[in-house]
Write an enzyme that holds these catalytic residues in place. Structure first.
Site, PDB file in Angstrom:
ATOM      1  N   CYS A   1       0.840  -1.210   0.000  1.00  0.00           N
ATOM      2  CA  CYS A   1       0.000   0.000   0.000  1.00  0.00           C
ATOM      3  C   CYS A   1       0.882   1.270   0.000  1.00  0.00           C
ATOM      4  O   CYS A   1       1.580   1.507  -0.978  1.00  0.00           O
ATOM      5  CB  CYS A   1      -0.994  -0.052   1.144  1.00  0.00           C
ATOM      6  SG  CYS A   1      -2.448   0.939   0.818  1.00  0.00           S
TER       7      CYS A   1
ATOM      8  N   HIS B   1      -3.185  -4.881   1.778  1.00  0.00           N
ATOM      9  CA  HIS B   1      -2.573  -5.063   3.109  1.00  0.00           C
ATOM     10  C   HIS B   1      -2.480  -6.539   3.491  1.00  0.00           C
ATOM     11  O   HIS B   1      -3.387  -7.046   4.172  1.00  0.00           O
ATOM     12  CB  HIS B   1      -3.420  -4.337   4.158  1.00  0.00           C
ATOM     13  CG  HIS B   1      -3.199  -2.868   4.198  1.00  0.00           C
ATOM     14  ND1 HIS B   1      -2.320  -2.268   5.074  1.00  0.00           N
ATOM     15  CD2 HIS B   1      -3.730  -1.881   3.461  1.00  0.00           C
ATOM     16  CE1 HIS B   1      -2.334  -0.968   4.879  1.00  0.00           C
ATOM     17  NE2 HIS B   1      -3.178  -0.700   3.906  1.00  0.00           N
TER      18      HIS B   1
ATOM     19  N   GLU C   1      -0.809  -7.923   5.718  1.00  0.00           N
ATOM     20  CA  GLU C   1      -0.589  -8.116   7.161  1.00  0.00           C
ATOM     21  C   GLU C   1      -1.906  -8.071   7.942  1.00  0.00           C
ATOM     22  O   GLU C   1      -1.928  -8.304   9.138  1.00  0.00           O
ATOM     23  CB  GLU C   1       0.395  -7.050   7.684  1.00  0.00           C
ATOM     24  CG  GLU C   1      -0.162  -5.655   7.921  1.00  0.00           C
ATOM     25  CD  GLU C   1      -0.474  -4.871   6.643  1.00  0.00           C
ATOM     26  OE1 GLU C   1      -0.429  -5.440   5.535  1.00  0.00           O
ATOM     27  OE2 GLU C   1      -0.806  -3.675   6.759  1.00  0.00           O
TER      28      GLU C   1
HETATM   29  N1  GLN Z   1      -3.822   6.382   0.731  1.00  0.00           N
HETATM   30  C1  GLN Z   1      -2.574   6.183   1.391  1.00  0.00           C
HETATM   31  C2  GLN Z   1      -1.455   7.004   0.764  1.00  0.00           C
HETATM   32  O1  GLN Z   1      -1.562   7.536  -0.295  1.00  0.00           O
HETATM   33  C3  GLN Z   1      -2.176   4.738   1.414  1.00  0.00           C
HETATM   34  C4  GLN Z   1      -3.115   3.973   2.274  1.00  0.00           C
HETATM   35  C5  GLN Z   1      -2.562   2.775   2.928  1.00  0.00           C
HETATM   36  O2  GLN Z   1      -1.353   2.558   3.030  1.00  0.00           O
HETATM   37  N2  GLN Z   1      -3.456   1.990   3.440  1.00  0.00           N
HETATM   38  O3  GLN Z   1      -0.460   7.091   1.395  1.00  0.00           O
END
Ligand code: GLN
Length: 198
Positions: A78, A171, A173
């Site tokens: 992410c 994610h 995890e």
């Molecule tokens: N929207 C977040 C960003 O741009 C990322 C979200 C996340 O890591 N769950 O940093």
């Protein structure tokens, strides 16, 4: 195996729990010296602007690039994927530029548009993988040499690998299914074995 987990901000504890459950030793990375003797590195989700800002401020960009260039696997999830990418729209801070992808942040909309869905991931076997997407980014462009590991039904790319670098939009995890961490540890074991046989 000793796996560093970047612990500047975000969901790093959850990654540590999964890695420990799989038998890996972990070390929280906040300063360049913590990277010594790490065989691999996980960069968690969180807020990519904050993580990218702190990577610069704590002078971690170059040491992480060196670790990766020496062959250590790095998995970003992410926000972690965002800071690994070559290009990101409107981040405002330099990225690690370790994988030739362009990432669109918050590609699925706002917090309320977070979702979970079963994914087909050939490298994890035939059982579907339950992906948790939280204000997730997506991989808008994949460069040559980058392998697509997973796409949504509409073709959106949400997981990719370039050599030792693994980028996931979701994610891993936050579920009980530890197959992505297992995949990453296998990559890391492969590098460690190759080195010890030199
Ligand atoms: N929207 C977040 C960003 O741009 C990322 C979200 C996340 O890591 N769950 O940093």
């Amino acid at each position: 195996m000793r796996i560093g987990v970047l612990a500047l901000q975000g969901a790093f504890i959850e990654h540590i729990h999964v890695l420990n459950r799989l038998g890996a030793e972990t070390v929280e990375i906040r300063m360049p010296k913590h990277l010594a003797n790490c065989d691999g590195l996980v960069i968690p989700g969180g807020e990519s602007t904050t993580i990218a800002k702190l990577l610069s401020e704590y002078r971690l960009l170059e040491p992480i690039r060196t670790l990766a260039k020496n062959g250590a696997p790095v998995m970003g999830t992410c926000a972690g994927m965002i800071v690994l990418a070559r290009r990101v729209d409107a981040l405002g801070y330099p990225t690690l530029d370790l994988i030739d992808i362009t990432v669109a942040r918050n590609a699925f909309g706002r917090q309320v548009d977070s979702f979970e869905t079963d994914l087909t991931v050939p490298v994890l076997g035939s059982k579907p993988y339950h992906g948790v997407f939280i204000r997730a980014p997506l991989i808008a462009r994949v460069g040559p040499g980058v392998e697509v590991l997973c796409q949504l039904g509409n073709g959106d790319v949400v997981a990719a690998r370039q050599r030792n670098i693994v980028a996931l939009a979701f994610h891993p995890e936050l579920t009980d299914d530890a197959r992505w961490h297992g995949y990453f540890l296998k990559l890391t074991a492969g590098v460690t074995l190759a080195e010890s046989s030199c």
